[in-house]
Design an enzyme around this catalytic site. Structure first.
Site, PDB file in Angstrom:
ATOM      1  CE  LYS A 274      -3.938  -2.278   2.195  1.00 20.15           C
ATOM      2  NZ  LYS A 274      -4.709  -2.562   3.413  1.00 20.15           N
TER       3      LYS A 274
ATOM      4  CD  GLN B 271      -3.651  -4.124   6.527  1.00 19.68           C
ATOM      5  OE1 GLN B 271      -3.682  -3.063   5.887  1.00 19.68           O
ATOM      6  NE2 GLN B 271      -4.187  -5.231   6.077  1.00 19.68           N
TER       7      GLN B 271
ATOM      8  CG  ASP C  50      -9.046   1.194   5.301  1.00 16.96           C
ATOM      9  OD1 ASP C  50      -8.874   0.620   4.224  1.00 16.96           O
ATOM     10  OD2 ASP C  50      -8.260   1.112   6.264  1.00 16.96           O
TER      11      ASP C  50
HETATM   12  N1  GUN Z   1      -7.350  -5.854   6.475  1.00 17.80           N
HETATM   13  C1  GUN Z   1      -7.852  -6.552   5.438  1.00 17.80           C
HETATM   14  N2  GUN Z   1      -8.347  -5.716   4.503  1.00 17.80           N
HETATM   15  C2  GUN Z   1      -8.156  -4.465   4.961  1.00 17.80           C
HETATM   16  C3  GUN Z   1      -8.458  -3.178   4.438  1.00 17.80           C
HETATM   17  O1  GUN Z   1      -9.026  -2.998   3.346  1.00 17.80           O
HETATM   18  N3  GUN Z   1      -8.074  -2.127   5.222  1.00 17.80           N
HETATM   19  C4  GUN Z   1      -7.485  -2.291   6.425  1.00 17.80           C
HETATM   20  N4  GUN Z   1      -7.173  -1.192   7.117  1.00 17.80           N
HETATM   21  N5  GUN Z   1      -7.192  -3.477   6.936  1.00 17.80           N
HETATM   22  C5  GUN Z   1      -7.531  -4.546   6.211  1.00 17.80           C
END
Ligand code: GUN
Length: 285
Positions: free
Chosen positions: A53, A97, A120
């Site tokens: 990311k 995350q 998110d």
């Molecule tokens: N863990 C699994 N998918 C995601 C996501 O799209 N965002 C975040 N912050 N954590 C995750």
């Protein structure tokens, strides 16, 4: 004829478009959108995801910051970091995350992120805005699914959409997005009585169960569109989806592969959200 929905190529296109938009924004206003990614602990998959990311943000010309905290970080320390990032003028998007270590209250952490920097779209305010049909950052995976379907000109209005999985990250926001696009939506989950029966009614089947190859050909209507959100690692190391691709693909009008389907779209949508947040928050500039 089955159309293979190529998420990798589509995500690359979107990232190229975003890169150009980031350049343009910088030229016009001197603003460089910034993403802060926070990882607590050592979960190997999360380490890979967060690194990807942050790299992707940098790759399209954004500022990227990756904060790695040990698994035993006290919740108060994480909340203090989030508050610092909320105040930081160079940060437009914050992503923590998930999952977080069990000692940390995930809901409290998500709610601490400024809704204006919620990369998110997980903040309760933004979840509410999504369900009300108001502008908001939208969770990246379901947003990626709708963008992918749009880019392949797959119509949604009036379609029977069946979603497998009711998580806050995928299933629930997916249902909100498809409802807003006038699909008739069913959400199935672990207590659903006859999963196969629901699946067979679907014009659009979106699977986010996280169970390898459980969707078999007998569960899919001839001509359905199948979107596989599952990413499951087999004992031999291979990545497969929730859908038994080889068996199911010939029955479908269109299908996403794993890998190379929805996965790459998630990161492209994260970058889209950060760009959107940057331009909204700094509109006054
Ligand atoms: N863990 C699994 N998918 C995601 C996501 O799209 N965002 C975040 N912050 N954590 C995750």
């Amino acid at each position: 004829m089955t159309t293979l929905i190529d998420g990798k190529r589509t995500a690359e296109e979107i990232r190229r478009e975003l890169g150009a938009a980031v350049d343009e924004l910088r030229r016009q206003s001197g603003v460089t959108p910034g993403l802060a990614v926070v990882l607590v602990g050592e979960d190997p998959a999360s380490i890979v995801y967060t690194r990807n990311k942050a790299r992707a943000a940098k790759g399209c010309g954004m500022r990227d910051d990756l904060f790695r905290l040990p698994a035993d970080t006290p919740e108060a320390e994480l909340l203090a970091l989030i508050e610092r990032l909320n105040q930081d003028e160079n940060v437009d998007g914050i992503l923590v995350q998930l999952p977080l270590p069990g000692t940390i209250d995930e809901d409290r952490v998500i709610a601490a992120i400024s809704p204006e920097k919620d990369a998110d779209g997980f903040h309760p305010l933004n979840v509410g805005r999504l369900h009300l049909g108001l502008a908001a950052p939208i969770p990246c995976t379901p947003l990626g699914v709708t963008v992918l379907l749009d880019r392949y000109d797959i119509a949604l209005s009036g379609k029977e959409a069946v979603i497998l999985g009711r998580s806050n990250i995928v299933g629930k926001p997916m249902a909100a997005l498809l409802t807003a696009r006038h699909a008739t939506v069913t959400i199935c989950h672990s207590r659903t009585r006859d999963l196969a029966d629901h699946c067979r009614r679907a014009d659009l089947l979106v699977s986010a169960m996280g169970r390898p190859r459980v969707i078999t050909a007998d569960m899919v209507r001839e001509g359905a569109v199948v979107v596989d959100v599952g990413i499951n690692r087999l004992d031999d190391g291979r990545l497969v989806g929730d859908v038994d691709f080889d068996q199911v693909a010939p029955r479908t009008s269109a299908i996403t592969p794993v890998p190379g389907g929805v996965g790459p779209m998630t990161i492209a949508m994260l970058l889209t959200n950060v760009f959107e947040l940057a331009t909204r928050r700094r509109r006054g500039l």
